[in-house]
Design a protein around this motif. Structure first.
Motif, PDB file in Angstrom:
ATOM      1  N   VAL A 187      67.750  50.719  -0.564  1.00  0.00           N
ATOM      2  CA  VAL A 187      66.683  49.696   0.224  1.00  0.00           C
ATOM      3  C   VAL A 187      65.702  49.787  -0.981  1.00  0.00           C
ATOM      4  O   VAL A 187      65.388  51.063  -1.480  1.00  0.00           O
ATOM      5  N   GLY A 188      65.076  49.384  -1.062  1.00  0.00           N
ATOM      6  CA  GLY A 188      64.042  48.855  -2.409  1.00  0.00           C
ATOM      7  C   GLY A 188      62.740  48.725  -1.340  1.00  0.00           C
ATOM      8  O   GLY A 188      62.671  48.194  -0.198  1.00  0.00           O
ATOM      9  N   GLU A 189      61.542  47.767  -2.162  1.00  0.00           N
ATOM     10  CA  GLU A 189      60.226  47.461  -1.644  1.00  0.00           C
ATOM     11  C   GLU A 189      60.322  46.693  -1.213  1.00  0.00           C
ATOM     12  O   GLU A 189      60.709  45.847   0.453  1.00  0.00           O
ATOM     13  N   ALA A 190      60.587  44.960  -2.068  1.00  0.00           N
ATOM     14  CA  ALA A 190      59.772  43.568  -1.497  1.00  0.00           C
ATOM     15  C   ALA A 190      60.489  43.176  -2.768  1.00  0.00           C
ATOM     16  O   ALA A 190      60.144  44.008  -4.083  1.00  0.00           O
ATOM     17  N   PRO A 191      60.945  41.521  -2.774  1.00  0.00           N
ATOM     18  CA  PRO A 191      62.036  40.910  -3.766  1.00  0.00           C
ATOM     19  C   PRO A 191      60.081  40.789  -4.549  1.00  0.00           C
ATOM     20  O   PRO A 191      58.776  40.595  -4.373  1.00  0.00           O
ATOM     21  N   GLY A 192      60.554  40.649  -6.568  1.00  0.00           N
ATOM     22  CA  GLY A 192      59.713  39.928  -7.250  1.00  0.00           C
ATOM     23  C   GLY A 192      59.286  38.936  -7.469  1.00  0.00           C
ATOM     24  O   GLY A 192      60.121  37.858  -6.813  1.00  0.00           O
ATOM     25  N   ALA A 193      58.947  38.812  -8.661  1.00  0.00           N
ATOM     26  CA  ALA A 193      59.102  37.066  -8.696  1.00  0.00           C
ATOM     27  C   ALA A 193      60.961  36.472  -9.466  1.00  0.00           C
ATOM     28  O   ALA A 193      61.316  35.580  -8.399  1.00  0.00           O
ATOM     29  N   SER A 194      61.346  37.079 -10.199  1.00  0.00           N
ATOM     30  CA  SER A 194      62.622  36.824  -9.645  1.00  0.00           C
ATOM     31  C   SER A 194      63.663  36.688  -8.259  1.00  0.00           C
ATOM     32  O   SER A 194      64.263  35.740  -8.676  1.00  0.00           O
ATOM     33  N   GLU A 195      63.337  37.906  -7.913  1.00  0.00           N
ATOM     34  CA  GLU A 195      64.256  37.005  -6.710  1.00  0.00           C
ATOM     35  C   GLU A 195      63.791  36.130  -5.394  1.00  0.00           C
ATOM     36  O   GLU A 195      63.984  35.416  -4.906  1.00  0.00           O
ATOM     37  N   ASP A 196      61.760  36.141  -5.792  1.00  0.00           N
ATOM     38  CA  ASP A 196      61.969  34.774  -5.232  1.00  0.00           C
ATOM     39  C   ASP A 196      62.464  33.675  -5.754  1.00  0.00           C
ATOM     40  O   ASP A 196      62.531  32.461  -4.707  1.00  0.00           O
ATOM     41  N   ARG A 230      67.849  36.587  -4.112  1.00  0.00           N
ATOM     42  CA  ARG A 230      68.535  37.543  -4.283  1.00  0.00           C
ATOM     43  C   ARG A 230      67.221  38.822  -4.802  1.00  0.00           C
ATOM     44  O   ARG A 230      67.109  38.506  -5.364  1.00  0.00           O
ATOM     45  N   PRO A 231      68.125  39.402  -3.992  1.00  0.00           N
ATOM     46  CA  PRO A 231      67.314  41.053  -4.515  1.00  0.00           C
ATOM     47  C   PRO A 231      67.591  41.427  -5.652  1.00  0.00           C
ATOM     48  O   PRO A 231      68.968  41.341  -6.497  1.00  0.00           O
ATOM     49  N   PHE A 232      66.769  41.979  -6.196  1.00  0.00           N
ATOM     50  CA  PHE A 232      66.762  42.972  -7.708  1.00  0.00           C
ATOM     51  C   PHE A 232      67.847  42.155  -9.022  1.00  0.00           C
ATOM     52  O   PHE A 232      69.143  42.791  -8.821  1.00  0.00           O
ATOM     53  N   VAL A 233      67.075  41.321  -9.014  1.00  0.00           N
ATOM     54  CA  VAL A 233      67.963  40.638 -10.174  1.00  0.00           C
ATOM     55  C   VAL A 233      66.550  40.226 -11.362  1.00  0.00           C
ATOM     56  O   VAL A 233      67.248  40.339 -12.239  1.00  0.00           O
ATOM     57  N   VAL A 251      68.863  46.029  -0.398  1.00  0.00           N
ATOM     58  CA  VAL A 251      68.343  45.262   0.373  1.00  0.00           C
ATOM     59  C   VAL A 251      66.827  45.892   0.436  1.00  0.00           C
ATOM     60  O   VAL A 251      65.906  46.635  -0.829  1.00  0.00           O
ATOM     61  N   ASN A 252      65.834  44.729   0.563  1.00  0.00           N
ATOM     62  CA  ASN A 252      64.098  45.043   0.587  1.00  0.00           C
ATOM     63  C   ASN A 252      63.864  45.634   1.702  1.00  0.00           C
ATOM     64  O   ASN A 252      64.341  44.844   3.360  1.00  0.00           O
ATOM     65  N   VAL A 253      62.502  46.361   2.012  1.00  0.00           N
ATOM     66  CA  VAL A 253      61.970  46.590   3.276  1.00  0.00           C
ATOM     67  C   VAL A 253      61.189  44.754   3.818  1.00  0.00           C
ATOM     68  O   VAL A 253      61.542  44.852   4.127  1.00  0.00           O
ATOM     69  N   TYR A 305      63.827  57.831  -7.595  1.00  0.00           N
ATOM     70  CA  TYR A 305      62.568  56.344  -8.077  1.00  0.00           C
ATOM     71  C   TYR A 305      62.949  55.044  -8.154  1.00  0.00           C
ATOM     72  O   TYR A 305      64.125  55.386  -8.258  1.00  0.00           O
ATOM     73  N   HIS A 306      62.567  54.574  -8.071  1.00  0.00           N
ATOM     74  CA  HIS A 306      62.598  53.355  -7.989  1.00  0.00           C
ATOM     75  C   HIS A 306      62.768  52.510  -9.714  1.00  0.00           C
ATOM     76  O   HIS A 306      62.724  53.180 -10.363  1.00  0.00           O
ATOM     77  N   PRO A 307      63.959  51.983  -9.791  1.00  0.00           N
ATOM     78  CA  PRO A 307      63.975  51.552 -10.991  1.00  0.00           C
ATOM     79  C   PRO A 307      63.117  51.165 -12.057  1.00  0.00           C
ATOM     80  O   PRO A 307      62.727  50.789 -13.191  1.00  0.00           O
TER      81      PRO A 307
HETATM   82  N1  URA Z   1      61.319  45.400  -6.937  1.00  0.00           N
HETATM   83  C1  URA Z   1      62.685  45.983  -5.218  1.00  0.00           C
HETATM   84  O1  URA Z   1      61.850  47.052  -5.309  1.00  0.00           O
HETATM   85  N2  URA Z   1      62.855  44.807  -5.542  1.00  0.00           N
HETATM   86  C2  URA Z   1      63.492  44.095  -5.469  1.00  0.00           C
HETATM   87  O2  URA Z   1      63.907  42.870  -5.475  1.00  0.00           O
HETATM   88  C3  URA Z   1      62.920  43.341  -6.767  1.00  0.00           C
HETATM   89  C4  URA Z   1      62.160  44.504  -7.451  1.00  0.00           C
END
Ligand code: URA
Length: 292
Positions: A147-156, A160-163, A187-189, A261-263
């Motif tokens: 579980v991550g936080e929220a999509p960033g620019a690449s994900e938007d 797709r999450p965390f790309v 997945v993200n929150v 920790y978050h990547p």
């Molecule tokens: N950081 C996040 O928490 N989620 C993503 O999908 C990308 C970056």
């Protein structure tokens, strides 16, 4: 060249680039140097740290070489788990087996059903500025959910999450505990990107939380890994810091939760790679049935 010389040369390069932590298997550069009996050579401690060192060169080593306990970790409020340490029990949210909520989401029986609702979601304003919803991806029978936080620019851009860069590091972290992205669910929150990557607002979290809950309810993983403060605090309904939350097995409706920790934070602060490695090893042990 002899394998030992190759390894020594590799380690010297890492050290000269300022990387003293290999993270994998809790071995530091110095540990491995000692292990192979390599003579200490000059190092340049001021060299810039590099982020992309999630290599599994030494993963197969079973050597019991522990790093010295630093003054900082000795005085830390939370014991740092080693590969053999027993993690303490942590925060408990909800009880096992309870239906988490009703409403239209209770009619969603597959992850695709949830994704369809997310795509049509207008509960907050994020859909107005986002290019694509990012519902999450991976296996519907995943034993581990990230579980991550929220999509960033690449994900938007991709839906797709965390790309992005942090996502590539997440992929390596997963590989280090012998998991591919396909085997887990990521997945993200929040399911839509906050504009300019600003912090999620409470109202957005409240709007999005039911989707995450339903996704977890459908998957029913063996373990959840919360990456970063935001995911951890949202899941565990707490304001405690990562430093206080990590090293324990929390419970989310009966499902063990490991916090790390978050990547993206690891890219900024390589010193957190070692604790992150320890945390994901804890998740691995839960998967392996060593800890429940
Ligand atoms: N950081 C996040 O928490 N989620 C993503 O999908 C990308 C970056």
């Amino acid at each position: 060249m002899h394998a030992e010389d190759l390894l020594r040369r590799y380690l010297e390069q890492r050290r000269d680039q300022g990387e003293n932590e290999l993270v994998l298997d809790t071995l530091s550069v110095e540990d491995v140097m000692r292990l192979i009996g390599a003579a200490r050579t000059s190092s340049k401690p001021d060299a810039p740290a590099r982020a992309e060192d999630w290599r599994d060169t030494l993963r197969s080593s079973e050597a019991d070489v522990r790093p010295p306990v630093s003054a900082e970790s000795a005085s830390a409020p939370v014991p740092t788990p080693s590969s053999t340490a027993i993690a303490r029990d942590g925060i408990v949210v909800g009880s096992e087996g309870t239906e988490l909520f009703g409403g239209e989401l209770s009619q969603c029986h597959t992850l695709d059903d949830v994704s369809a609702l997310i795509a049509a979601c207008r509960k907050c304003d994020l859909y107005r500025t986002a290019k694509h919803p990012v519902p999450g991806e991976g296996s519907a029978t995943a034993r581990l959910v990230c579980v991550g936080e929220a999509p960033g620019a690449s994900e938007d851009e991709t839906g797709r999450p965390f790309v992005g860069q942090a996502g590539q590091l997440l992929t390596k972290i997963l590989e280090a505990i012998k998991l591919s992205r396909d085997e887990v669910f990521i997945v993200n929150v929040l399911k839509h990107r906050p504009p300019g990557n600003r912090n999620p607002l409470p109202v957005e979290v409240d709007a999005c939380r039911p989707y995450l809950i339903r996704q977890l309810e459908i998957i029913r993983p063996t373990v959840i890994v919360a990456f970063g403060t935001f995911a951890a605090q949202t899941l565990l309904d707490t304001k405690l810091s990562i430093g206080k939350l990590r090293g324990a097995i929390h419970r989310y409706h009966g499902i063990p939760v490991v916090v790390t920790y978050h990547p993206a934070a690891l890219l900024r602060n390589p010193a957190w790679k070692r604790p992150t490695w320890e945390d994901v090893q804890l998740a691995r042990r839960i998967l392996d049935g060593v800890r429940k």
